[in-house]
Scaffold this active site. Structure first.
Site, PDB file in Angstrom:
ATOM      1  N   CYS A  53      -0.976   3.742  -6.257  1.00 24.54           N
ATOM      2  CA  CYS A  53      -2.158   2.821  -5.496  1.00 24.54           C
ATOM      3  C   CYS A  53      -1.707   1.137  -6.342  1.00 24.54           C
ATOM      4  O   CYS A  53      -2.292   1.161  -7.415  1.00 24.54           O
ATOM      5  CB  CYS A  53      -3.127   3.686  -5.629  1.00 24.54           C
ATOM      6  SG  CYS A  53      -4.441   2.737  -4.258  1.00 24.54           S
ATOM      7  N   CYS A  88       1.228  -1.137   0.021  1.00 24.03           N
ATOM      8  CA  CYS A  88      -0.102   0.058  -0.364  1.00 24.03           C
ATOM      9  C   CYS A  88       1.005   1.402  -0.248  1.00 24.03           C
ATOM     10  O   CYS A  88       1.341   1.637   1.459  1.00 24.03           O
ATOM     11  CB  CYS A  88      -0.408  -0.155   0.950  1.00 24.03           C
ATOM     12  SG  CYS A  88      -1.956   1.560   1.476  1.00 24.03           S
TER      13      CYS A  88
HETATM   14  N1  DGL Z   1      -4.044   0.205  -1.892  1.00 18.04           N
HETATM   15  C1  DGL Z   1      -3.901   1.192  -1.228  1.00 18.04           C
HETATM   16  C2  DGL Z   1      -2.278   2.416  -2.067  1.00 18.04           C
HETATM   17  O1  DGL Z   1      -1.800   1.490  -2.147  1.00 18.04           O
HETATM   18  C3  DGL Z   1      -4.418   2.984  -1.436  1.00 18.04           C
HETATM   19  C4  DGL Z   1      -6.257   2.885  -0.941  1.00 18.04           C
HETATM   20  C5  DGL Z   1      -6.569   3.715   0.096  1.00 18.04           C
HETATM   21  O2  DGL Z   1      -7.019   4.898  -0.318  1.00 18.04           O
HETATM   22  O3  DGL Z   1      -7.164   3.165   0.942  1.00 18.04           O
HETATM   23  O4  DGL Z   1      -2.249   3.400  -1.357  1.00 18.04           O
END
Ligand code: DGL
Length: 260
Positions: free
Chosen positions: A190, A76
């Site tokens: 993301c 993330c």
């Molecule tokens: N998957 C997360 C990232 O890579 C973000 C998603 C969220 O906003 O929770 O930033």
């Protein structure tokens, strides 16, 4: 005595970490995987930093205590750009983070015009600005924050895709045509976004390279675990934990498609 399989913990706010997991699992199919999705805290991209950092440390700390992984992948960008340093300071297990792939994107761009598409939090973080100062010399970088795309990706995976116009509106800012140089490279900053890659390609005003950091993350994980040869011949367990809802039937089917 057969050795226990190496165990890898993958963490994200939702299903985005699956895009990292699938590359890591291809590199280490012999490993056991624990996937932790803090879906009760989703979306991370719209949350205040002070609350988020404490939450991430608590959830990952509990998962480390419960599962004793050999390595943790923070799959993330929003969590990594905020909490990676604190996590490394607090826990002894090795961490591999996910941060915007600005360096390779600038290096590969022919027009030297790129965009970084991430959550509002990731594109406004000092961590991301520092990557630009360090690695983007000679390259124009558009920082495009989206408060909706991660949710669109969750919906897509759960079998409820959003309309093309909604996707178009979120990615439009990435495409800059100025001084006879068009954007030719977009960083997927993301981990949810690679789940929408076909939608992005179909709705882009012109073709670009979309940079997904997952293969590089998988190589880093494989390097760090090089000293840990395959353990048991039987497929090791792959388990998902969520902090909130039980997966819908469509999502459960998608997860089982990923081997969980
Ligand atoms: N998957 C997360 C990232 O890579 C973000 C998603 C969220 O906003 O929770 O930033």
């Amino acid at each position: 005595m057969p050795k226990a399989p190496v165990k890898i913990l993958i963490f994200d706010s939702g299903v985005g970490g699956l895009t990292v997991y699938r590359e890591v699992a291809a590199a280490r199919p012999d490993a056991a995987y624990v996937y932790v999705a803090d879906d009760a805290g989703f979306p991370y991209g719209n949350q205040p930093e002070s609350l988020l950092i404490a939450r991430i440390i608590e959830i990952i700390g509990k998962a480390i205590a419960d599962h004793a992984p050999d390595l943790v992948v923070v799959a993330c960008n929003t969590a990594s750009t905020l909490a990676l340093a604190d996590l490394r300071a607090r826990f002894a297990v090795p961490f591999v983070g996910t941060v915007p792939a600005i360096k390779p994107a600038c290096a590969q761009s022919a027009t030297k015009r790129i965009a970084v598409l991430g959550t509002l939090a990731t594109v406004s973080r000092e961590y991301t600005r520092a990557l630009i100062r360090e690695f983007a010399a000679g390259c124009d970088v558009a920082l495009i924050g989206s408060s909706h795309l991660a949710s669109f990706a969750e919906a897509e995976l759960a079998g409820m895709p959003v309309a093309d116009d909604a996707i178009k509106a979120e990615i439009a800012g990435c495409f800059v045509d100025a001084d006879a140089r068009r954007t030719d490279t977009v960083v997927l900053a993301c981990t949810h976004y690679p789940l929408l890659i076909d939608r992005f390609k179909a709705n882009a005003p012109w073709p670009v390279d979309w940079v997904d950091p997952a293969p590089a993350i998988a190589r880093r994980v494989a390097d760090l675990l090089r000293g840990r040869p395959p353990g048991l011949p039987t497929p090791p367990p792959r388990i998902v934990f969520t902090s909130g809802r039980a997966p819908s039937p469509a999502l459960a089917a998608a997860l089982s498609g990923y081997g969980f």
